[in-house]
Design a protein around this motif. Structure first.
Motif, PDB file in Angstrom:
ATOM      1  N   ASN A 175      -1.024  -0.100 -11.857  1.00  0.00           N
ATOM      2  CA  ASN A 175      -1.712   1.048 -11.252  1.00  0.00           C
ATOM      3  C   ASN A 175      -2.855   1.582 -12.113  1.00  0.00           C
ATOM      4  N   GLY A 176      -3.509   0.691 -12.836  1.00  0.00           N
ATOM      5  CA  GLY A 176      -4.573   1.189 -13.711  1.00  0.00           C
ATOM      6  C   GLY A 176      -5.507   0.132 -14.234  1.00  0.00           C
ATOM      7  N   SER A 177      -5.974   0.365 -15.424  1.00  0.00           N
ATOM      8  CA  SER A 177      -7.066  -0.381 -16.036  1.00  0.00           C
ATOM      9  C   SER A 177      -6.645  -1.683 -16.705  1.00  0.00           C
ATOM     10  N   LEU A 178      -7.659  -2.393 -17.205  1.00  0.00           N
ATOM     11  CA  LEU A 178      -7.460  -3.525 -18.111  1.00  0.00           C
ATOM     12  C   LEU A 178      -7.729  -3.007 -19.511  1.00  0.00           C
ATOM     13  N   LYS A 179      -6.720  -2.992 -20.348  1.00  0.00           N
ATOM     14  CA  LYS A 179      -6.853  -2.513 -21.731  1.00  0.00           C
ATOM     15  C   LYS A 179      -7.187  -3.696 -22.622  1.00  0.00           C
ATOM     16  N   VAL A 180      -8.274  -3.590 -23.373  1.00  0.00           N
ATOM     17  CA  VAL A 180      -8.727  -4.664 -24.264  1.00  0.00           C
ATOM     18  C   VAL A 180      -8.650  -4.143 -25.693  1.00  0.00           C
ATOM     19  N   GLN A 181      -8.008  -4.928 -26.554  1.00  0.00           N
ATOM     20  CA  GLN A 181      -7.936  -4.529 -27.956  1.00  0.00           C
ATOM     21  C   GLN A 181      -8.081  -5.740 -28.854  1.00  0.00           C
ATOM     22  N   GLY A 182      -8.669  -5.522 -30.014  1.00  0.00           N
ATOM     23  CA  GLY A 182      -8.885  -6.612 -30.961  1.00  0.00           C
ATOM     24  C   GLY A 182     -10.348  -6.713 -31.340  1.00  0.00           C
TER      25      GLY A 182
ATOM     26  N   GLY B  19     -12.614   0.840  -9.163  1.00  0.00           N
ATOM     27  CA  GLY B  19     -13.944   1.114  -8.635  1.00  0.00           C
ATOM     28  C   GLY B  19     -14.285   2.589  -8.523  1.00  0.00           C
ATOM     29  N   LEU B  20     -13.380   3.485  -8.932  1.00  0.00           N
ATOM     30  CA  LEU B  20     -13.610   4.920  -8.792  1.00  0.00           C
ATOM     31  C   LEU B  20     -14.191   5.597 -10.030  1.00  0.00           C
TER      32      LEU B  20
ATOM     33  N   HIS C  44      -8.495   6.544 -11.278  1.00  0.00           N
ATOM     34  CA  HIS C  44      -7.592   5.780 -10.429  1.00  0.00           C
ATOM     35  C   HIS C  44      -6.276   6.500 -10.133  1.00  0.00           C
ATOM     36  N   LYS C  45      -5.967   7.540 -10.867  1.00  0.00           N
ATOM     37  CA  LYS C  45      -4.683   8.229 -10.715  1.00  0.00           C
ATOM     38  C   LYS C  45      -4.418   8.538  -9.251  1.00  0.00           C
ATOM     39  N   ASN C  46      -3.289   8.031  -8.738  1.00  0.00           N
ATOM     40  CA  ASN C  46      -2.822   8.239  -7.359  1.00  0.00           C
ATOM     41  C   ASN C  46      -3.735   7.637  -6.293  1.00  0.00           C
TER      42      ASN C  46
END
Length: 74
Positions: free
Chosen positions: A11-18, A44-45, A56-58
């Motif tokens: 229900n959310g984003s793509l988290k990128v770390q490194g 897209g919001l 994107h919440k809800n």
């Protein structure tokens, strides 16, 4: 060099770390101000695309469960 990790959040984003850099279609580098963790919008919001701002919440539903892709075409 640390391996880049991408987490698909339910229900959310793509988290990128490194260790990574983000460029636009022309190859121009986004100035991430030293961040080594960012989140990309998938709904897209966001008013801050391509980055997530929590809009994107809800409004976005996707259960992130890993699966195997079909074999690579040769």
């Amino acid at each position: 060099m640390s391996k880049t990790k991408i987490t698909v959040n339910s229900n959310g984003s793509l988290k990128v770390q490194g260790d990574f850099e983000v460029v636009d279609k022309e190859g121009n580098v986004y100035n991430l101000q030293g961040r080594d963790i960012i989140s990309f919008c998938r709904c897209g919001l966001s008013q801050n695309k391509p980055f997530c701002d929590g809009a994107h919440k809800n409004h976005f539903e996707h259960e992130a469960i890993a699966f195997d892709l079909p074999p690579k075409k040769v």
